[in-house]
Design a protein around this motif. Sequence first.
Motif, PDB file in Angstrom:
ATOM      1  N   GLN A 155       1.026  -1.300  -0.085  1.00 47.99           N
ATOM      2  CA  GLN A 155      -0.221   0.374  -0.017  1.00 47.99           C
ATOM      3  C   GLN A 155       0.636   1.870  -0.155  1.00 47.99           C
ATOM      4  O   GLN A 155       0.844   2.113  -1.184  1.00 47.99           O
ATOM      5  N   THR A 199      -9.786  -6.405   7.703  1.00 48.20           N
ATOM      6  CA  THR A 199     -11.159  -5.606   7.152  1.00 48.20           C
ATOM      7  C   THR A 199     -11.604  -5.329   8.341  1.00 48.20           C
ATOM      8  O   THR A 199     -13.576  -5.227   7.852  1.00 48.20           O
ATOM      9  N   ARG A 231      -9.318   0.356  11.682  1.00 46.65           N
ATOM     10  CA  ARG A 231     -10.252   0.136  11.056  1.00 46.65           C
ATOM     11  C   ARG A 231     -11.688   0.567  11.130  1.00 46.65           C
ATOM     12  O   ARG A 231     -12.797   1.409  11.396  1.00 46.65           O
ATOM     13  N   ARG A 275      -4.452   3.734   7.740  1.00 51.22           N
ATOM     14  CA  ARG A 275      -5.052   3.178   6.908  1.00 51.22           C
ATOM     15  C   ARG A 275      -6.532   3.577   6.747  1.00 51.22           C
ATOM     16  O   ARG A 275      -6.584   3.517   5.134  1.00 51.22           O
ATOM     17  N   GLU A 278      -4.561   6.004   3.536  1.00 47.79           N
ATOM     18  CA  GLU A 278      -4.563   4.659   2.799  1.00 47.79           C
ATOM     19  C   GLU A 278      -5.803   4.840   1.979  1.00 47.79           C
ATOM     20  O   GLU A 278      -5.652   4.730   0.308  1.00 47.79           O
ATOM     21  N   SER A 279      -6.912   4.776   2.171  1.00 42.74           N
ATOM     22  CA  SER A 279      -8.054   4.163   2.208  1.00 42.74           C
ATOM     23  C   SER A 279      -8.804   5.746   1.167  1.00 42.74           C
ATOM     24  O   SER A 279      -8.897   5.855   0.057  1.00 42.74           O
ATOM     25  N   ARG A 282      -6.404   5.716  -2.350  1.00 43.85           N
ATOM     26  CA  ARG A 282      -6.981   4.923  -3.428  1.00 43.85           C
ATOM     27  C   ARG A 282      -8.002   5.994  -3.545  1.00 43.85           C
ATOM     28  O   ARG A 282      -8.583   5.229  -4.670  1.00 43.85           O
TER      29      ARG A 282
END
Length: 302
Positions: A155, A199, A231, A275, A278-279, A282
């Motif tokens: 990632q 996840t 998450r 996280r 990164e999300s 993306r």
Amino acid sequence: MAFEPPRRLVRALGETAPSGDDWLEKLPEVAQQAVDLRELTVERVQVPGGRSSLVVLVRRADGTPAVLKLAPRRARPESERAALARWGGLGAVQLVEPFAAEGVLVLERLHPDVSVRSLPEAKALLEAAGTLRRLWVEPPGDHAFETVAERTGRQARVMRDSGGGSSGGAEVASLVSAALEAREALLAAPPEVRLLHGTFRQSKVLAAERVPWLAVGPDPVVGECAFDLARLVRDRVEDLIATPSGASTTRRRIKRLAESLDVDQERLRGWTLFRAVESGVRALRVGRPRDAELLLEFAGWL
């Protein structure tokens, strides 16, 4: 029956499909073969379903309700199978088929339309956290699961290759730099190594018969517990963003979750930052600007 993939699955796989991938085209035929081989009776395709697999509600030959799940290789279904076998139904949905078939899982039937998201916020977080704790077990000594370092390394390379979030300007680039620095520091001395869901969020915890709640849909990884919990911190992010007290609520949530699950608060904050960024990056890359805006605003609070 026509095994038409739900729109959400088509859209999600379309964002990640490599060139020439024809899994979706072959899916109706593969699903019919899986049903015929196992003498299953199909009730319905679960809609909206997941983002990486087709979920079909079925009954086995003896009338027992079950779930047939079909996933492409890039969704790592064999890794999911190995994790579910390791958990053996403790905290997670149970495998009900003794033999392995590539990309095909037969699972116990839960209540697919009832997740802990249906509960009030405080109760939902409590139940979700309790479920997650049961999944944090020692990985098998000969495991082939991806590690947190490996997954976040992939990632991180994509984040760097995207120009550090250049499509979002200097503010996004700054968040990317902070997230990458946090990752490096966190990987230097992980406090424990456990099998993680990978996840985990509220929608991954469904009502069950054996116990009140069970986790589904893992993308298992091996590493420290704070990575798995991160998450969950941003669940219902759209509600957090819409609230004037969203930033302070997020900080309280980190503190409360860290204390309730014996996780270091700063490590949880660091993985939550990585996280979320990164999300967000993306989402920018695949053309979901609204999702990206929410995630990156959330990350800015950390």
